[in-house]
Enzyme design. Sequence first.
Site, PDB file in Angstrom:
ATOM      1  N   HIS A 191       3.545  -0.839  -5.752  1.00  0.00           N
ATOM      2  CA  HIS A 191       3.027   0.359  -5.003  1.00  0.00           C
ATOM      3  C   HIS A 191       4.065   1.111  -6.177  1.00  0.00           C
ATOM      4  O   HIS A 191       3.454   2.090  -6.741  1.00  0.00           O
ATOM      5  CB  HIS A 191       2.917   0.200  -4.009  1.00  0.00           C
ATOM      6  CG  HIS A 191       2.536  -0.064  -2.894  1.00  0.00           C
ATOM      7  ND1 HIS A 191       1.353  -0.961  -2.760  1.00  0.00           N
ATOM      8  CD2 HIS A 191       2.701  -1.812  -1.779  1.00  0.00           C
ATOM      9  CE1 HIS A 191       0.922  -1.640  -1.692  1.00  0.00           C
ATOM     10  NE2 HIS A 191       2.135  -2.456  -1.638  1.00  0.00           N
TER      11      HIS A 191
HETATM   12  C1  BDR Z   1       4.541   1.346   0.459  1.00  0.00           C
HETATM   13  O1  BDR Z   1       5.346   0.675   1.532  1.00  0.00           O
HETATM   14  C2  BDR Z   1       7.155  -0.474   1.377  1.00  0.00           C
HETATM   15  O2  BDR Z   1       6.954  -1.881   2.094  1.00  0.00           O
HETATM   16  C3  BDR Z   1       6.840  -0.692  -0.375  1.00  0.00           C
HETATM   17  O3  BDR Z   1       8.043  -0.516  -1.052  1.00  0.00           O
HETATM   18  C4  BDR Z   1       5.844   0.391  -0.833  1.00  0.00           C
HETATM   19  O4  BDR Z   1       6.478   1.572  -1.053  1.00  0.00           O
HETATM   20  C5  BDR Z   1       3.268   0.295   0.606  1.00  0.00           C
HETATM   21  O5  BDR Z   1       2.568   0.621   1.710  1.00  0.00           O
END
Ligand code: BDR
Length: 310
Positions: free
Chosen positions: A241
């Site tokens: 992400h």
């Molecule tokens: C986001 O949540 C975190 O667990 C990840 O690092 C990312 O920033 C995705 O939903």
Amino acid sequence: MSARVPLILDVDTGIDDAAAIALAVHSPDAELLSISTVAGNTTIENATRNTLDVLDLLGASAIPVYRGASRPLVRELFMAAYAHGNNGVGGAELPKSKHPVGDLRGPASIVHHAHTRPGEVTLVCLGPLTNLAIALNVEPELPRLLKGLVVMGGAFWTPGNIKPLRHAEFNLYVDPEAAKQAFDADFQHFYAVGLDVTHEAPISADVWNLILASDSAPASIIQALYRSRLEHPERGTAYIHDAMAVAAALDPEFISWAPHAVEIQIDETYRGQSRLADGNRVLVAREVDALAFMTRFYDRLGIQQRAAGA
Ligand code: BDR
Ligand code: CA
């Protein structure tokens, strides 16, 4: 080459935060000025330690790291050990950096960099928006002092990743009050990169095999961090992400954007839900050219792509 994009990152490192840091460090078009940390995926102690360790492994320990908020504005801290392990980096034992944290606190570092180069710096938030909300509180001019803001957060047209209802995305769920303050502010060039697009670029078995076959420093870090997740017999899907938000800060063209206002829910039932409304304050990522993103990710991080048919 055109001028580099001055960036500051705000992270809760975090497996995919580490991949995002690697992408920023290894992007010749990025000028990474500093990193602030925030509690989210893991504690502030772990997030700060992991960020220092990852920078060391990348040979980038000169980039200052500033420790930020240890808990959300109002709520108890909800962490994601289920996805990032108890230490935030999937249980990987990284060599410990000897580099100290910077003298400023996370929110102060954001305000500092915004003032030092007014109108030039893009802030990329990859965790809960606690540091940003505090920075906004103490420096209401922040939206005009920054050139832009890119937030990895939200799920707008597709389900979120908070179970059981999947009504919200993690970063906005953890600190919805902070997220509301950020999304209600009037930033210039505010981009929201949500699960609608980050879920289009998973670490599939093919991607994982390419990463495993590569021996660049960033590929080795990504191997160490994602291994426990991806080699678990009941592996779920893993994502990168946060790296997509960094890529968007450098060149937003691989994503199509829809202008909207975004309303963040702070009531208990819909905590952290990001709802689209009429307006144009935020450019919300609608669709992504996942191949263009992955190609950039591979190129920058020295991940070898096999020739077609090889
Ligand atoms: C986001 O949540 C975190 O667990 C990840 O690092 C990312 O920033 C995705 O939903
Ligand atoms: Ca993150």
